[in-house]
Design an enzyme around this catalytic site. Structure first.
Site, PDB file in Angstrom:
ATOM      1  N   ASP A  59     -19.075  -3.679  -0.942  1.00 32.96           N
ATOM      2  CA  ASP A  59     -19.102  -1.506  -0.261  1.00 32.96           C
ATOM      3  C   ASP A  59     -18.765  -2.576   1.578  1.00 32.96           C
ATOM      4  OD1 ASP A  59     -18.340   0.335   2.204  1.00 32.96           O
ATOM      5  OD2 ASP A  59     -19.521   1.168   0.985  1.00 32.96           O
ATOM      6  N   GLY A  84      -3.664   4.538   1.688  1.00 34.81           N
ATOM      7  CA  GLY A  84      -2.488   4.667   0.997  1.00 34.81           C
ATOM      8  C   GLY A  84      -0.933   5.377   1.950  1.00 34.81           C
ATOM      9  N   SER A 123      -0.881  -1.859  12.229  1.00 38.79           N
ATOM     10  CA  SER A 123       0.178  -1.186  10.929  1.00 38.79           C
ATOM     11  C   SER A 123       0.963  -0.387  12.039  1.00 38.79           C
ATOM     12  CB  SER A 123      -0.297  -0.055   9.904  1.00 38.79           C
ATOM     13  OG  SER A 123       0.555   0.981   9.645  1.00 38.79           O
ATOM     14  N   TYR A 154      -5.017   7.786  10.076  1.00 32.51           N
ATOM     15  CA  TYR A 154      -5.114   6.649   9.635  1.00 32.51           C
ATOM     16  C   TYR A 154      -4.486   5.829  10.916  1.00 32.51           C
ATOM     17  CZ  TYR A 154      -2.877   2.752   7.158  1.00 32.51           C
ATOM     18  OH  TYR A 154      -2.489   0.968   6.640  1.00 32.51           O
ATOM     19  N   LYS A 158      -6.283   2.378  13.841  1.00 32.02           N
ATOM     20  CA  LYS A 158      -5.735   1.056  13.400  1.00 32.02           C
ATOM     21  C   LYS A 158      -5.893   0.658  14.739  1.00 32.02           C
ATOM     22  CE  LYS A 158      -4.378  -0.131   9.346  1.00 32.02           C
ATOM     23  NZ  LYS A 158      -5.797  -0.914   8.076  1.00 32.02           N
ATOM     24  N   ASN A 183       5.495  -1.354   6.363  1.00 30.73           N
ATOM     25  CA  ASN A 183       6.282  -0.877   4.626  1.00 30.73           C
ATOM     26  C   ASN A 183       5.916  -2.074   3.606  1.00 30.73           C
ATOM     27  OD1 ASN A 183       5.667   2.279   5.699  1.00 30.73           O
ATOM     28  ND2 ASN A 183       8.214   1.614   6.379  1.00 30.73           N
ATOM     29  N   LYS A 205       9.914   7.130 -10.136  1.00 27.87           N
ATOM     30  CA  LYS A 205      10.495   8.329 -10.509  1.00 27.87           C
ATOM     31  C   LYS A 205      11.181   8.425 -10.697  1.00 27.87           C
ATOM     32  CE  LYS A 205       8.291  11.170  -6.760  1.00 27.87           C
ATOM     33  NZ  LYS A 205       8.592  11.965  -5.551  1.00 27.87           N
ATOM     34  N   GLN A 225      15.172  10.844   6.788  1.00 24.17           N
ATOM     35  CA  GLN A 225      14.499   9.893   7.505  1.00 24.17           C
ATOM     36  C   GLN A 225      14.365   8.694   7.064  1.00 24.17           C
ATOM     37  OE1 GLN A 225      13.076  11.529   5.041  1.00 24.17           O
ATOM     38  NE2 GLN A 225      11.538  11.167   4.254  1.00 24.17           N
ATOM     39  N   ARG A 291      11.896   4.915  12.102  1.00 21.83           N
ATOM     40  CA  ARG A 291      10.636   3.743  12.337  1.00 21.83           C
ATOM     41  C   ARG A 291      10.646   2.387  11.918  1.00 21.83           C
ATOM     42  NH1 ARG A 291       4.427   4.518  10.111  1.00 21.83           N
ATOM     43  NH2 ARG A 291       4.421   6.119  11.957  1.00 21.83           N
TER      44      ARG A 291
END
Ligand code: NAD
Length: 327
Positions: A59, A84, A123, A154, A158, A183, A205, A225, A291
């Protein structure tokens, strides 16, 4: 070059995760002399476990463990993070902010151990919200992170950790390098369970809709989006270039191949050979409206940008997820 790689000792944190697992294999193939790979997860849960590498389950929120991690290391690739997809980061903001313990303790330990270079995986979530309102014109230059209004939780962590890297470089002389990933997707990552991101989730899916004969897919938001998605092989090459280059400011690492989520679903449907009825869940997390990476800076610095097409990368990812779901 090869003999210098042979003598370089590297550490990859988050190595049981998606990008870290691939990065271990990438550097192993390049002939690096010593690789230490660390993740908090038990070995059974790592996406990839590479032979001939020092694999440790630790950890890295703990300073003591960070000191063990950096011992006798030349280059640190710090990818460990509790994170995630949009579904995870929107409902786990405190957990995401606690990543600051990993980044703080890793930087402190790297500085004390006189590590030569430190790579930080930032990110596109650091970008200011008001620059991401237009789905048709969402290109983000590196300077668009300020004035700051990043993704809550998040993204704030960052951005803070990016600044910490900068000040460790300026004040303590630790050579830090920062990429802002846009991404990343590919095989050997999460595709179910709540941490998966859009490409893997949509592939799962579509496969489920076909195998259940339901012929319907749920899409988060209205599907209009827009985003760009980078295949893992481009990400690895970009990390290598940025880490071994001389640009210390944060650099976008992503493609400029802009698609809407509806278009991404269309790509997966084409690969699967189906057309599904789309059910839009307007209450689900959907993130910013538009984005995309603006690659002017990375092109100027390295005369390179990610270029693997979505059609090609999604096909490889689809094939891997399909195989996994059959198991
Ligand atoms: P991932 O979740 O697959 O990998 C991260 C790994 O870090 C996990 O295996 C996790 O167990 C490990 N970890 C978490 N807490 C830890 C701790 N306390 N000590 C040791 N290990 C710990 O994520 P990924 O997609 O491989 O992302 C890697 C890095 O890139 C992360 O820092 C992430 O924020 C960043 N990033 C990824 C993307 C993307 O699209 N995948 C986009 C932007 C930024």
């Amino acid at each position: 070059m090869n003999s210098s790689k042979n003598k370089t000792r590297i550490l990859i944190t988050g190595a049981g995760g998606f990008i870290g697992g691939h990065l271990v294999k990438y550097f192993k193939k390049q002939g690096y002399g010593f690789i230490r790979a660390i993740d908090i997860k038990k070995f059974d849960d790592w996406h990839q476990l590479t032979d001939g590498v020092e694999n440790l389950s630790l950890d890295l929120k703990s300073l003591d463990n960070c000191k063990i991690a950096v011992k006798d290391i030349d280059e640190v690739y710090n990818l460990a993070a509790d994170m995630g997809g949009m579904g995870f980061i929107e409902s786990n903001k405190a957990l995401c902010m606690l990543n600051v313990l990993i980044n703080t303790n890793m930087l402190l330990s790297a500085k004390e151990a006189k590590v030569k270079r430190f790579f930080y995986s930032s990110s596109a979530c650091v970008y200011a919200a008001d620059k991401q309102l237009d789905a048709h014109n969402p290109k983000l230059k590196e300077t668009d992170a300020y004035p700051a209004m990043p993704e809550d939780g998040y993204g704030w962590e960052k951005l803070f950790s990016e600044r910490m890297c900068r000040h460790f470089r300026e004040d303590f002389g630790l050579e830090t390098r920062i990429a802002r990933f846009h991404n990343v997707y590919g095989p050997y990552g999460e595709y179910k369970g709540g941490r998966e991101k859009a490409p893997a989730a949509l592939i799962r899916k579509v496969i489920e809709a076909v195998s259940n004969n339901k012929k319907e897919i749920e899409i988060w938001g209205d599907g209009e989006q827009s985003r760009t998605f980078m295949y893992i092989d481009d990400c690895l090459k970009g990390i290598d270039l940025i880490m071994h280059g001389e640009v210390a400011e944060p650099i976008n690492l992503g493609t400029e191949e802009l698609v809407t989520i509806n278009e991404l679903v269309g790509i997966v449907e084409k690969i699967a050979g189906v057309e599904l009825k789309r059910k839009f869940n307007l209450k689900a997390p959907r993130g910013v409206r538009g984005r995309s990476s603006d690659n002017t800076f990375i092109l100027n610095c390295f005369n390179w940008q990610p270029s693997i097409s979505l059609d090609c990368g999604m096909k490889k990812t689809f094939d891997w997820i399909k195989k996994e779901m059959k198991k």
